[in-house]
Design an enzyme around this catalytic site. Structure first.
Site, PDB file in Angstrom:
ATOM      1  N   HIS A 121       1.425  32.478  25.084  1.00  0.00           N
ATOM      2  CA  HIS A 121       2.093  31.528  25.967  1.00  0.00           C
ATOM      3  C   HIS A 121       1.753  31.784  27.433  1.00  0.00           C
ATOM      4  O   HIS A 121       1.552  32.915  27.866  1.00  0.00           O
ATOM      5  CB  HIS A 121       3.610  31.580  25.756  1.00  0.00           C
ATOM      6  CG  HIS A 121       4.205  32.939  25.962  1.00  0.00           C
ATOM      7  ND1 HIS A 121       4.530  33.440  27.195  1.00  0.00           N
ATOM      8  CD2 HIS A 121       4.540  33.903  25.076  1.00  0.00           C
ATOM      9  CE1 HIS A 121       5.054  34.640  27.076  1.00  0.00           C
ATOM     10  NE2 HIS A 121       5.070  34.957  25.786  1.00  0.00           N
ATOM     11  N   ASP A 122       1.637  30.704  28.188  1.00  0.00           N
ATOM     12  CA  ASP A 122       1.431  30.738  29.635  1.00  0.00           C
ATOM     13  C   ASP A 122       0.087  31.334  30.042  1.00  0.00           C
ATOM     14  O   ASP A 122      -0.099  31.756  31.190  1.00  0.00           O
ATOM     15  CB  ASP A 122       2.572  31.495  30.329  1.00  0.00           C
ATOM     16  CG  ASP A 122       3.937  30.937  29.963  1.00  0.00           C
ATOM     17  OD1 ASP A 122       4.230  29.791  30.356  1.00  0.00           O
ATOM     18  OD2 ASP A 122       4.700  31.632  29.262  1.00  0.00           O
ATOM     19  N   GLY A 139       0.753  36.941  26.443  1.00  0.00           N
ATOM     20  CA  GLY A 139       1.308  35.971  27.357  1.00  0.00           C
ATOM     21  C   GLY A 139       0.964  36.242  28.810  1.00  0.00           C
ATOM     22  O   GLY A 139       0.808  37.381  29.234  1.00  0.00           O
TER      23      GLY A 139
END
Length: 265
Positions: A121-122, A139
């Site tokens: 994520h991100d 992440g």
């Protein structure tokens, strides 16, 4: 006109551009947008608020846009944005962002993600990067442009990797790698400049300036931040400035073996 196999599932609300091909048993969720001339192979899954540009190739059994692997995720609106001309190979896993990290994972243009690559994520990836089989990004990792990551290499969360950097295969990276550099090992350490990549993209004068700066920064045993400041005051090379500014802005530190003045005698 799009070419959708009879066994594929394209949910109401999905937006497909011209000449999009969707293979057998593929699934495309209701909030997905796919640009022109993109190919979605059989058994691929594309979910979530995912936007995919033009001329991408998504291979079988890819999982694109499934919810982030973050226990704090509670169903917030998060996105995955993929640019143009990317190749996403078999069994890749690409997650959207999280509310705590900007709510977006973003992939640029012209990247090659080989089999079993995971983007957490991100994650932010620039253009023309190559991630070999089994590379895994945790992440909040950020990659510049023209980055190469070797196979079976994990990258720790929040690590930044600069333009034209290369990470050797089967490494384990937990710190930031400056642009134009080569790192490898477990834990990964700087081994020099990524000369093969630089020779393909830069003039000799630029490479020579980077060689000189690298020696001053990492091989003479002086405090890294002070050396970066001194070089920034004197250099006219934009590439050297980019290298030094990356070092000064690093939050996780630079992985290199520090020499002392005794080593240089």
């Amino acid at each position: 006109m799009s070419l959708i196999h009879a066994s594929a599932v394209v949910e109401d609300g999905a937006i497909l551009g011209e000449n999009v091909s969707v293979g057998a048993f593929a699934y495309i969720g209701p909030n997905v947008k796919i640009g022109d001339n993109t190919t979605v192979a059989p058994h691929a899954v594309i979910e979530g608020h995912t936007t995919i540009g033009e001329n991408n190739r998504i291979f079988p059994h890819s999982a694109v846009g499934t919810i982030p692997q973050d226990l704090k995720y509670a169903g917030e609106h998060v996105e995955l944005i993929i640019g143009d001309n990317n190749t996403i190979r078999e069994f890749t896993l690409l997650n959207p962002g999280t509310a705590g990290g900007g709510a977006m994972t973003k992939i640029g243009n012209g990247n090659l993600l080989m089999g079993y690559v995971h983007l957490g994520h991100d994650v932010i990836i620039g253009d023309n990067c190559i991630l070999a089989n089994g590379a895994t990004l945790a992440g909040h990792v950020e990659l510049g442009n023209h980055v190469v990551i070797g196979g079976l290499t994990p990258v720790h969360q929040f690590v930044h990797i600069g333009d034209f950097a290369m990470i050797g295969g089967a490494s384990a990276l937990s710190q930031d790698v400056p642009p134009f550099c080569l790192a490898e090992g477990n834990r990964a350490n700087l081994r020099g400049l990524n000369l093969t990549g630089l020779r393909r993209a830069m003039e000799r004068d630029e490479i020579n300036a980077l060689k000189s700066a690298y020696r001053e920064l990492f091989e003479e045993g002086n405090p890294l931040q002070d050396v970066a400041d001194n070089i920034l005051e004197s250099t006219t090379s934009e590439k050297v400035k980019q290298l030094c500014e990356f070092i000064k802005s690093s939050k996780r530190g630079i992985p290199f073996t520090r020499k002392t003045n005794e080593d240089n005698k």
